[in-house]
Design a protein around this motif. Structure first.
Motif, PDB file in Angstrom:
ATOM      1  N   SER A 189      67.281  42.746  34.009  1.00  0.00           N
ATOM      2  CA  SER A 189      66.609  42.914  35.313  1.00  0.00           C
ATOM      3  C   SER A 189      66.051  44.321  35.470  1.00  0.00           C
ATOM      4  O   SER A 189      65.803  44.786  36.578  1.00  0.00           O
ATOM      5  N   CYS A 190      65.888  45.004  34.352  1.00  0.00           N
ATOM      6  CA  CYS A 190      65.476  46.410  34.377  1.00  0.00           C
ATOM      7  C   CYS A 190      63.958  46.539  34.206  1.00  0.00           C
ATOM      8  O   CYS A 190      63.377  45.968  33.271  1.00  0.00           O
ATOM      9  N   PHE A 191      63.355  47.281  35.109  1.00  0.00           N
ATOM     10  CA  PHE A 191      61.917  47.532  35.066  1.00  0.00           C
ATOM     11  C   PHE A 191      61.650  49.012  35.263  1.00  0.00           C
ATOM     12  O   PHE A 191      62.323  49.679  36.074  1.00  0.00           O
ATOM     13  N   LEU A 192      60.651  49.517  34.559  1.00  0.00           N
ATOM     14  CA  LEU A 192      60.109  50.847  34.825  1.00  0.00           C
ATOM     15  C   LEU A 192      58.869  50.654  35.701  1.00  0.00           C
ATOM     16  O   LEU A 192      57.986  49.870  35.353  1.00  0.00           O
ATOM     17  N   VAL A 193      58.841  51.321  36.834  1.00  0.00           N
ATOM     18  CA  VAL A 193      57.708  51.230  37.754  1.00  0.00           C
ATOM     19  C   VAL A 193      57.066  52.608  37.823  1.00  0.00           C
ATOM     20  O   VAL A 193      57.708  53.575  38.239  1.00  0.00           O
ATOM     21  N   GLU A 194      55.812  52.681  37.374  1.00  0.00           N
ATOM     22  CA  GLU A 194      55.102  53.959  37.403  1.00  0.00           C
ATOM     23  C   GLU A 194      54.058  53.916  38.508  1.00  0.00           C
ATOM     24  O   GLU A 194      53.107  53.135  38.444  1.00  0.00           O
ATOM     25  N   ILE A 197      63.043  53.638  37.875  1.00  0.00           N
ATOM     26  CA  ILE A 197      63.653  52.592  37.062  1.00  0.00           C
ATOM     27  C   ILE A 197      64.520  51.749  37.982  1.00  0.00           C
ATOM     28  O   ILE A 197      65.267  52.285  38.816  1.00  0.00           O
ATOM     29  N   ILE A 198      64.363  50.427  37.865  1.00  0.00           N
ATOM     30  CA  ILE A 198      65.149  49.492  38.663  1.00  0.00           C
ATOM     31  C   ILE A 198      66.219  48.874  37.773  1.00  0.00           C
ATOM     32  O   ILE A 198      65.930  48.437  36.661  1.00  0.00           O
TER      33      ILE A 198
END
Ligand code: NI
Ligand code: MN
Length: 226
Positions: A9-14, A21-22
């Motif tokens: 469930s990990c995302f990098l949001v730029e 990072i979620i």
């Protein structure tokens, strides 16, 4: 806004102003495309306490001097271990330098050290992030719930929804969630990390297409731009 799937469930949001990072869970994740030590972020967001959502939060927070944004109990838990934190709770929103974060309800649990002495870390949450004119929703770990229709009023540009079943929604419920959330695009998460949550994401694509919803499956390491 650029969204990169880092597995589970990990995302990098730029965003134009910050890297977020979620639900950082890279160490010990067999599908993780990057190492926690290589992550550079300005903020860390955690949906709930389980280790598969917070496992690398403290380490990344300290190394990057990045605050952990999470529910009040998780914030206090990591704050007591030396991290910068910002505690919130469902229904509450806060304007950060990069944009606005609002916590939503989720139907799940939230603890660490499960076993004889689990530490309960508040209520599980979902996250709504508004930045650069886009609105994205990370559902955290959750069952299907009818109040998702309230979140759907926000004209979501992206919804990240769990599909792995057993601990969260499975494919059928995740497809039903899209009827309530009505995002421009949905990305599945929380599947295939372990055998118990192994599912075929293409079946989610097909189920969603039957009700005219667009799903983009991201392989670990792949990105989409909003
Ligand atoms: Ni969980
Ligand atoms: Mn989980």
């Amino acid at each position: 806004m650029k969204i990169t799937y880092l597995a589970h469930s990990c995302f990098l949001v730029e965003t134009s102003k910050a890297r977020l990072i979620i639900d950082p869970f890279l160490t010990g994740n067999p599908l993780a495309p990057v190492k926690a030590a290589d992550v550079k972020v300005d903020y860390i967001l955690c949906s709930h306490g389980h280790e598969d959502h917070t496992g690398d939060a403290l380490g990344i927070s300290k190394r990057c001097d990045a605050p952990i944004i999470a529910n009040y109990e998780i914030a206090e838990y990591f704050g007591a271990q030396g991290a910068k934190t910002h505690g919130m709770n469902p229904g509450g929103a806060h304007q950060f330098p990069f944009g606005r974060v609002k916590f939503t309800i989720a139907h799940h649990s939230s603890s660490v050290n499960a076993g004889l002495n689990p530490v309960y870390l508040g209520n599980p949450c979902g996250l709504i992030i508004q930045a650069d004119g886009k609105t994205i929703y990370h559902a955290g770990d959750t069952a299907l719930f009818l109040d998702m229709q309230l979140i759907g009023r926000l004209s979501l540009d992206l919804a990240m929804v769990p599909i792995g079943d057993n601990f969260t929604m499975g494919i059928e419920d995740a497809a039903a969630a899209l009827d309530l959330l009505r995002p421009k695009v949905a990305v599945p998460m929380h599947y295939n990390t372990w055998p118990v949550i192994a599912v075929d994401a293409e079946l989610f694509v097909e189920a969603a297409a039957r009700t005219d919803h667009t799903v983009q499956v991201l392989k670990p390491g792949e990105s989409l731009n909003l």
